[in-house]
Enzyme design. Structure first.
Site, PDB file in Angstrom:
ATOM      1  N   ARG A  61       0.864  -1.175   0.000  1.00  0.00           N
ATOM      2  CA  ARG A  61       0.000   0.000   0.000  1.00  0.00           C
ATOM      3  C   ARG A  61       0.899   1.222   0.000  1.00  0.00           C
ATOM      4  O   ARG A  61       1.771   1.338   0.848  1.00  0.00           O
ATOM      5  CB  ARG A  61      -0.931   0.002   1.208  1.00  0.00           C
ATOM      6  CG  ARG A  61      -2.218   0.780   0.923  1.00  0.00           C
ATOM      7  CD  ARG A  61      -3.213   0.700   2.058  1.00  0.00           C
ATOM      8  NE  ARG A  61      -3.990  -0.523   2.057  1.00  0.00           N
ATOM      9  CZ  ARG A  61      -5.026  -0.731   2.866  1.00  0.00           C
ATOM     10  NH1 ARG A  61      -5.385   0.208   3.714  1.00  0.00           N
ATOM     11  NH2 ARG A  61      -5.693  -1.861   2.831  1.00  0.00           N
ATOM     12  N   SER A 163      -8.452   0.452  -0.290  1.00  0.00           N
ATOM     13  CA  SER A 163      -9.532   0.474   0.687  1.00  0.00           C
ATOM     14  C   SER A 163      -9.960   1.904   1.028  1.00  0.00           C
ATOM     15  O   SER A 163     -10.418   2.631   0.161  1.00  0.00           O
ATOM     16  CB  SER A 163      -9.105  -0.303   1.932  1.00  0.00           C
ATOM     17  OG  SER A 163     -10.171  -0.469   2.812  1.00  0.00           O
TER      18      SER A 163
END
Length: 610
Positions: A61, A163
């Site tokens: 990420r 997300s």
């Protein structure tokens, strides 16, 4: 740079930049790096090239942009080559079984990166090695990827999503053949394989060829049908759902959730929820919110409350942008909104799922029932399990641990009813061994409809649960810290209390500490040999203190954000319903923790923004 000169004066950095210019074929990121070299922008080059993104159990990420520290075409290709190579070593039948790849709606025009493009490049890498790829033709919620791995018996799954992270970020989440996220040692194995396969393979950039390949399949329609068929097994009150007059608002916060939650409500015969018009369509700019994270509470839900008031709705459901989490708010008497914490929703959903199960099963069957929650989540499920006779287990933080433990239990013939973590993640069905905000939304919709027939709202039901099983009051927050040295010294000070090596505090202000568990070092004072039962990880910080008054506090670092998080809970025995006193006691405990455990580093920490 071309003639072997050293423009930055740092040979390692120069080599990384030189390699990039040789490998990258994305004109936007390539020209960004060429411009930085021409300008002699050493600090910017250091930012993008001094360290590669770390591939961990949460995958990757990072921000989208050029260089080895960002998410972009080249780092996606390199990561996928490493993952593909690792799978080739792990599975003899990879070319028969294949993988699934899904993606959300994120995009970053300046660098030409988007989740869809990254997913297509990942597909091209696998197809270039003769591996079948089930690539979704459109955006999907994250839970669809682990569902597909299990449903089709694939070797692995990849979801390209960040997300609820800020809009510039993206991520690469990996599932193993068991349908759960990877855990150690796969992360280090994949990481090494990435380092060994940095040069793009001949056809890794060739998206056009890959999209025409007979090895490419689109699972969208089939999985859409099968997923909703699977979650229908958790619908127990269809007649009530059909006739319910409860009005519910849903927001997908500019993410992927809208059409899927509408379909989930339909699968349960619930009236469709009112959609927040300004937020229902995917938009990578997330224009109406500061952070696209429903966990942040009211700021993200302002438009939902306005729509609910207009339509006379009493409940708001909110998914995060990849629809694996669920937040819920309810209008109270007097018109004020209550946003439930993740722990409160864990109590409500856990109670509801068990209640539905018990109505259809014998008392004897309860001995094979399990519920799970992470170690930083409320212990309410433990209290319910003790009274009702089922099993409760806690795992390390993160659904990767709960998903893998659930798979072990299912393989032993056990029933795993529910798992949750306080960060609004809920697994209400073993069809998906990960958090799933789509099935949780429909199950919550049914719970609300059922309770309405008894003239009970969610707040009242939560009070009933606490009165029966004991009040569990929690208070969680975090400090922002970008300096790893400050974080390390803060935790080392707790491990070497009073300057004494391997010695932990025995009190915190006026509160007496009865036990300490350190999952960084593997110490647990509650165990006969002082050795922790749960897995330990020296690469992350995590210490839990148990207090004599029934309080529990955990301090840990985040795997994906520059935060030191703390989680506290006061667990009262059933019958103790003096909530005001319990809340005051928890507030005092939190104040003592901040003053005694955080204070020495306070001037280097930023409190959570209000």
């Amino acid at each position: 740079m071309e003639n072997g000169s050293s423009p930055t004066g740092d040979s390692k950095l120069d080599q990384a930049v030189r390699q990039w210019l040789q490998y990258d074929k994305n004109p936007k990121t390539l020209s960004m790096v060429q411009d930085l070299v021409k300008e002699g922008a050493v600090e910017a080059l250091k930012k993008y090239f001094s360290s590669r993104m770390e591939f961990g159990t949460a995958g990757l990420r990072a921000a989208m942009g050029p260089g080895i520290s960002c998410m972009n075409d080249l780092t996606i290709i390199q990561t996928t080559q490493g993952f593909c190579y690792y799978l080739e070593q792990s599975f003899e039948n990879l070319k028969e079984r294949g993988v699934v790849i899904g993606y959300d709606a994120r995009a970053h025009p300046p660098s030409g990166g988007s989740s869809k493009r990254f997913a297509s490049l990942a597909a091209a890498v696998f197809i270039s090695r003769g591996v079948p790829v089930h690539l979704f033709s459109d955006i999907t919620p994250t839970p669809f990827v682990p569902f597909t791995v299990s449903h089709l018996g694939l070797c692995a799954g990849i979801m390209v999503t960040a997300s609820h992270n800020p809009k510039q970020d993206n991520g690469y989440k990996v599932y193993w053949e068991n349908g759960a996220q990877i855990v150690s040692p796969h992360d280090s194995g994949i990481s090494k394989a990435i380092e060994d396969n940095l040069e793009p393979w001949p056809d890794s950039w060739n998206i056009e060829e890959a999209l025409k390949s007979p090895l490419l399949k689109d699972p969208y329609q089939d999985i859409h049908t099968q997923y909703f068929k699977a979650i229908q097994k958790h619908c127990h009150h269809r007649e009530i759902n059909k006739s319910s007059e409860v009005k519910i608002v849903h927001t997908s916060v500019h993410g992927v959730g809208h059409t899927f939650v509408q379909s989930a409500f339909k699968a349960f015969d619930l009236h469709p929820p009112y959609a927040v018009e300004e937020q229902k369509d995917p938009d990578p700019e997330f224009p109406t919110v500061k952070y696209p994270n429903p966990e942040e509470g009211e700021g993200v839900l302002t438009l939902s409350f306005a729509l609910a008031e207009k339509e006379g709705a009493s409940v708001v459901l909110a998914n995060d942008p990849d629809a694996d989490r669920l937040a819920i708010a309810e209008r109270q008497n007097g018109g004020k909104w209550r946003v439930f914490s993740g722990n409160e929703l864990g109590a409500l959903l856990g109670w509801w799922v068990f209640r539905c199960w018990r109505q259809q099963n014998s008392d004897a069957a309860v001995k094979s029932v399990y519920m799970l929650s992470s170690t930083v989540s409320s212990k309410i499920l433990r209290a319910i399990a003790l009274k009702e006779g089922f099993h409760f287990e806690e795992t390390l933080t993160g659904f990767k641990w709960m998903g893998n433990r659930a798979r072990d239990l299912l393989d032993q013939g056990k029933t795993v009813l529910f798992a949750f973590e306080e960060a609004i993640g809920y697994m209400c069905s073993p069809s998906v061994l990960d958090k799933d905000g789509v099935s949780a939304a429909a199950i919550a919709g049914e719970m609300v409809s059922y309770l309405a027939t008894k003239n009970i709202n969610l707040s009242q039901q939560l009070t009933t649960i606490y009165e029966e099983y004991g009040y569990h009051i929690s208070k969680n927050s975090y400090f922002i810290c970008h300096d790893q040295n400050v974080i390390r010294s803060l935790f080392e000070r707790l491990r070497n209390h009073g300057g004494q090596k391997d010695s932990y505090p025995t009190e915190c202000g006026a509160f007496s500490i009865s036990a300490v568990r350190d999952l960084t070092t593997g110490y647990d004072s509650n165990q006969p040999d002082n050795k922790a039962v749960l897995p330990t990880s020296s690469s992350s910080q995590m210490i839990t203190f148990t207090f004599s008054n029934g309080g529990v506090a955990t301090m840990r670092t985040s795997g994906t954000e520059p935060k030191i998080k703390y989680y506290t809970e006061l667990c009262a025995a059933p019958g103790n319903s003096d909530v005001t006193h319990l809340k005051k006691e928890l507030d005092d405990l939190v104040d003592a923790i901040i003053e005694n455990f955080f204070e020495p580093a306070k001037n280097k920490l930023q409190p959570k923004p209000e």
